[in-house]
Enzyme design. Structure first.
Site, PDB file in Angstrom:
ATOM      1  N   LEU A  84      61.829  42.082  69.501  1.00 20.34           N
ATOM      2  CA  LEU A  84      63.037  42.039  70.061  1.00 20.34           C
ATOM      3  C   LEU A  84      63.155  40.773  70.942  1.00 20.34           C
ATOM      4  O   LEU A  84      64.342  40.495  71.232  1.00 20.34           O
ATOM      5  CB  LEU A  84      63.324  43.096  70.684  1.00 20.34           C
ATOM      6  CG  LEU A  84      63.312  44.502  70.074  1.00 20.34           C
ATOM      7  CD1 LEU A  84      63.670  45.516  70.825  1.00 20.34           C
ATOM      8  CD2 LEU A  84      64.144  44.483  68.910  1.00 20.34           C
ATOM      9  N   HIS A 103      66.838  42.196  59.731  1.00 22.46           N
ATOM     10  CA  HIS A 103      67.843  42.829  60.859  1.00 22.46           C
ATOM     11  C   HIS A 103      68.384  43.810  59.788  1.00 22.46           C
ATOM     12  O   HIS A 103      68.791  43.889  58.634  1.00 22.46           O
ATOM     13  CB  HIS A 103      68.928  41.704  61.088  1.00 22.46           C
ATOM     14  CG  HIS A 103      69.967  42.179  62.020  1.00 22.46           C
ATOM     15  ND1 HIS A 103      69.569  42.339  63.415  1.00 22.46           N
ATOM     16  CD2 HIS A 103      71.067  42.993  61.858  1.00 22.46           C
ATOM     17  CE1 HIS A 103      70.542  42.896  64.144  1.00 22.46           C
ATOM     18  NE2 HIS A 103      71.673  43.382  63.054  1.00 22.46           N
ATOM     19  N   ASP A 144      69.787  36.419  65.737  1.00 25.57           N
ATOM     20  CA  ASP A 144      70.447  36.755  64.378  1.00 25.57           C
ATOM     21  C   ASP A 144      71.359  35.870  63.646  1.00 25.57           C
ATOM     22  O   ASP A 144      72.435  36.170  62.850  1.00 25.57           O
ATOM     23  CB  ASP A 144      71.137  38.095  64.392  1.00 25.57           C
ATOM     24  CG  ASP A 144      70.608  39.096  65.028  1.00 25.57           C
ATOM     25  OD1 ASP A 144      69.056  39.133  64.507  1.00 25.57           O
ATOM     26  OD2 ASP A 144      70.726  39.918  65.831  1.00 25.57           O
TER      27      ASP A 144
HETATM   28  C1  GRF Z   1      63.494  47.695  61.317  1.00 25.02           C
HETATM   29  O1  GRF Z   1      64.699  48.198  61.107  1.00 25.02           O
HETATM   30  C2  GRF Z   1      63.978  46.182  61.240  1.00 25.02           C
HETATM   31  O2  GRF Z   1      65.182  45.857  60.669  1.00 25.02           O
HETATM   32  C3  GRF Z   1      64.296  46.056  62.761  1.00 25.02           C
HETATM   33  O3  GRF Z   1      63.481  46.712  63.383  1.00 25.02           O
HETATM   34  C4  GRF Z   1      63.065  47.960  62.579  1.00 25.02           C
HETATM   35  C5  GRF Z   1      61.588  48.021  62.902  1.00 25.02           C
HETATM   36  O4  GRF Z   1      61.252  49.142  62.087  1.00 25.02           O
HETATM   37  N1  GRF Z   1      64.570  44.574  62.915  1.00 25.02           N
HETATM   38  P1  GRF Z   1      59.469  49.295  61.985  1.00 25.02           P
HETATM   39  O5  GRF Z   1      58.955  49.240  63.116  1.00 25.02           O
HETATM   40  O6  GRF Z   1      59.066  48.112  60.969  1.00 25.02           O
HETATM   41  O7  GRF Z   1      59.294  50.641  61.400  1.00 25.02           O
END
Ligand code: GRF
Length: 189
Positions: A84, A103, A144
């Site tokens: 993030l 994303h 993004d």
């Molecule tokens: C995913 O949905 C991705 O698109 C977003 O964060 C989530 C991460 O999920 N950026 P994970 O930790 O890989 O399960």
């Protein structure tokens, strides 16, 4: 063998999908996983898989030593999978065109600062969207905003909750992220 670096702060299901895929398609391997939370599930995954990992705080994340550590792995791509923090400009410059993000929506809709995880799915449902999806894009210095590499869509169903939509989106991610990376790596060969 191409080296990948993954940045993640969550559960790491995308990291797991990548590791699994590249065990079967031996053109790449995960050299390093970077997380910004010591309790991130992705660190357990790294440990179980014997992949080196690193926990960063804001200071070490912005320090030139991290770029040097990353360079020492000679990564073909750096994959942000649920990470993030905004990538510092020194890192973007050092790895130009090599940092990609996934994303969980169809950008430019439902992107930007604060639009992550359940906030995205909540907004998509609240706006009565009939479809959502995923965007895999290059990373620049704006959230993004980089060049789109791949988008895939799925329906938003009547009665969907954040969780049911998130599950459907995760399925798309787990399928398309490894394959998009495979394609990108092959085009660089
Ligand atoms: C995913 O949905 C991705 O698109 C977003 O964060 C989530 C991460 O999920 N950026 P994970 O930790 O890989 O399960």
């Amino acid at each position: 063998m191409h080296q990948l670096i993954i940045f993640a702060s969550g559960k790491g299901s995308n990291a797991a999908a990548l590791i699994q895929y590249f065990k079967e398609h031996k053109i790449a391997e995960v050299a390093l996983i970077v997380a910004n939370k010591a309790e991130a599930g992705v660190l357990t995954l790294a440990k179980n898989e014997g992949i080196p990992s690193l926990v960063v705080d804001k200071k070490s994340f912005n320090a030139p030593e991290l770029v040097a550590t990353m360079q020492s792995h000679n990564p073909a791509l750096i994959v942000l999978a649920g990470f993030l923090w905004k990538i510092p400009s020194g890192m973007v410059t050092a790895f130009e065109g090599k940092i990609i993000n996934i994303h969980p929506a169809l950008l430019p809709a439902y992107g930007g600062k604060g639009m992550y995880g359940h906030h995205v799915h909540q907004a998509v449902i609240a706006h009565g969207e009939k479809q959502s999806g995923i965007t895999i894009h290059e990373v620049n210095e704006v959230y993004d905003d980089g060049r789109v590499l791949l988008q895939a869509s799925c329906p938003v169903l009547k009665g969907d909750t954040e969780d049911t939509l998130a599950n459907r989106i995760h399925q798309l991610e787990h399928f398309y992220l490894p394959r998009t990376i495979h394609f990108l790596l092959q085009s660089k060969l």
